[in-house]
Design a protein around this motif. Structure first.
Motif, short mmCIF file in Angstrom:
data_model
loop_
_atom_site.label_atom_id
_atom_site.label_comp_id
_atom_site.label_asym_id
_atom_site.label_seq_id
_atom_site.Cartn_x
_atom_site.Cartn_y
_atom_site.Cartn_z
N UNK A 1 1.39 18.21 121.09
CA UNK A 1 -0.03 18.48 120.90
C UNK A 1 -0.71 17.18 120.44
N UNK A 2 -1.63 16.63 121.23
CA UNK A 2 -2.28 15.37 120.84
C UNK A 2 -3.20 15.51 119.63
N UNK A 3 -3.55 16.75 119.26
CA UNK A 3 -4.44 16.96 118.12
C UNK A 3 -3.70 17.10 116.79
N UNK A 4 -2.37 17.16 116.83
CA UNK A 4 -1.59 17.19 115.60
C UNK A 4 -1.47 15.76 115.07
N UNK A 5 -1.82 15.58 113.82
CA UNK A 5 -1.84 14.24 113.21
C UNK A 5 -1.46 14.33 111.74
N UNK B 1 7.90 24.22 106.25
CA UNK B 1 6.52 24.67 106.14
C UNK B 1 5.79 24.84 107.46
N UNK B 2 6.52 25.15 108.53
CA UNK B 2 5.88 25.34 109.84
C UNK B 2 5.04 26.61 109.80
N UNK B 3 3.79 26.48 110.19
CA UNK B 3 2.87 27.62 110.07
C UNK B 3 1.77 27.51 111.12
N UNK B 4 1.44 28.64 111.72
CA UNK B 4 0.32 28.75 112.65
C UNK B 4 -0.63 29.81 112.11
N UNK C 1 0.77 33.09 119.32
CA UNK C 1 0.96 33.54 120.68
C UNK C 1 0.40 32.61 121.73
N UNK C 2 -0.09 31.45 121.32
CA UNK C 2 -0.68 30.49 122.26
C UNK C 2 0.21 29.27 122.49
N UNK C 3 1.40 29.28 121.92
CA UNK C 3 2.31 28.15 122.10
C UNK C 3 2.06 26.98 121.17
N UNK C 4 1.22 27.17 120.17
CA UNK C 4 0.90 26.05 119.27
C UNK C 4 2.10 25.64 118.42
N UNK C 5 2.99 26.57 118.13
CA UNK C 5 4.16 26.19 117.34
C UNK C 5 5.06 25.24 118.12
N UNK C 6 5.14 25.43 119.43
CA UNK C 6 5.99 24.56 120.25
C UNK C 6 5.37 23.19 120.43
N UNK D 1 16.15 36.66 111.36
CA UNK D 1 15.34 37.74 111.92
C UNK D 1 14.06 37.23 112.57
N UNK D 2 13.75 35.95 112.41
CA UNK D 2 12.54 35.39 113.02
C UNK D 2 12.88 34.91 114.43
N UNK D 3 13.06 35.87 115.32
CA UNK D 3 13.51 35.55 116.67
C UNK D 3 12.49 34.72 117.45
N UNK D 4 11.22 34.95 117.21
CA UNK D 4 10.19 34.18 117.91
C UNK D 4 10.26 32.71 117.54
#
Length: 281
Positions: free
Chosen positions: A139-143, A218-221, A227-232, A257-260
């Motif tokens: 994601x180019x907007x992650x900084x 601390x990964x968090x959306x 559901x928009x793929x932002x975590x990836x 249990x966090x399969x997603x």
């Protein structure tokens, strides 16, 4: 010369021996190794004691006893010794965390006197990667989060912590220690986010870092953006920074249990190499 198995608090002069133990598995031991790298073995600077278990006069295992109780390279005999010392000291930590086998044994020995726990997470896969993903565009907007954005990032950090741990980090001291930790990560350039109109929609931090490995946490959306793929794409961006600027290997651990989340991390290139366990008080 120590000839019988024994355990005691390490002294600053034993730093090289402690580092040698930690370097046996720099990925699994990243959290403790990073603290030792930054603070040495002085209990005040380290934020806790470092216990050492010796066999035939040689330092074989460690246990960090601070806000967390963390066994390091500890076999059954060492774990029993650390449990005996922990029982005598009384519980001062908010969690026990580490490799699943040694942590499970440690908790089984401590539970009669320390229990009950608020929650026990027995299986948390440790995931590792040393390469950028080939099929996910960062994601180019992650900084990096700027120092003047603490008021922007803190609500997202609090939401993540509360959602993940089950209690607010603002309890007790009003969040002073937690805010100081977030400020430390921001100040060191290890906090990352995608911020839109003053709102954090994705964030993650490199919480522990050595020259050999780093650990993402601390990964968090934002729930409205899930559901928009932002975590990836966000994780791909954080990995780009981590592998280029921090260490050649990046890791994280996640609840089984966090399969997603596990599926998302696999798509970004992480593979499961071990298992952690956490006991939360």
């Amino acid at each position: 010369m120590l000839t019988q198995p024994t355990t005691r608090v390490l002294e600053p002069r034993e730093l090289d021996a402690a580092r040698a133990v930690l370097d046996r598995d720099p990925v699994t031991n990243a959290f403790v190794a990073a603290r030792v790298r930054a603070a040495g073995l002085d209990p005040w600077r380290l934020g806790g004691e470092m216990w050492g278990w010796y066999a035939d006069g040689r330092l074989e295992s460690l246990c960090y006893a601070g806000a967390n109780l963390v066994p390091v390279e500890a076999g059954p005999e060492a774990v029993h010794a650390f449990a005996d010392r922990a029982r005598r000291s009384g519980r001062r930590c908010s969690s026990i965390v580490g490799p699943a086998d040694s942590t499970a044994l440690l908790w089984s020995l401590l539970e009669p006197s320390w229990g009950p726990a608020r929650e026990v997470r027995r299986r948390q896969p440790l995931m590792v990667t040393s390469a950028l993903p080939s099929g996910v565009r960062p994601d180019p907007l992650v900084r990096r989060v700027r120092k003047d954005e603490m008021d922007v990032i803190m609500p997202a950090c609090v939401s993540m912590f509360t959602e993940e741990v089950g209690v607010s980090p603002l309890a007790g001291d009003g969040g002073l220690l937690y805010q100081a930790r977030v400020a430390e990560l921001v100040g060191s350039g290890r906090a990352f986010a995608r911020i839109e109109n003053g709102r954090v929609v994705f964030k993650a931090e490199i919480g522990a870092a050595t020259a050999l490995a780093c650990q993402i946490q601390g990964v968090w959306v934002d729930p409205e953006y899930r559901g928009r793929g932002l975590s990836e794409t966000g994780m791909a961006a954080v990995l780009r920074y981590a592998l280029a600027d921090v260490a050649p290997v990046a890791s994280l651990y996640v609840n089984d249990f966090n399969t997603a989340a596990r599926a998302a991390y696999r798509r970004v290139g992480f593979r499961e190499t071990g298992t952690f366990m956490s006991v939360l008080f």
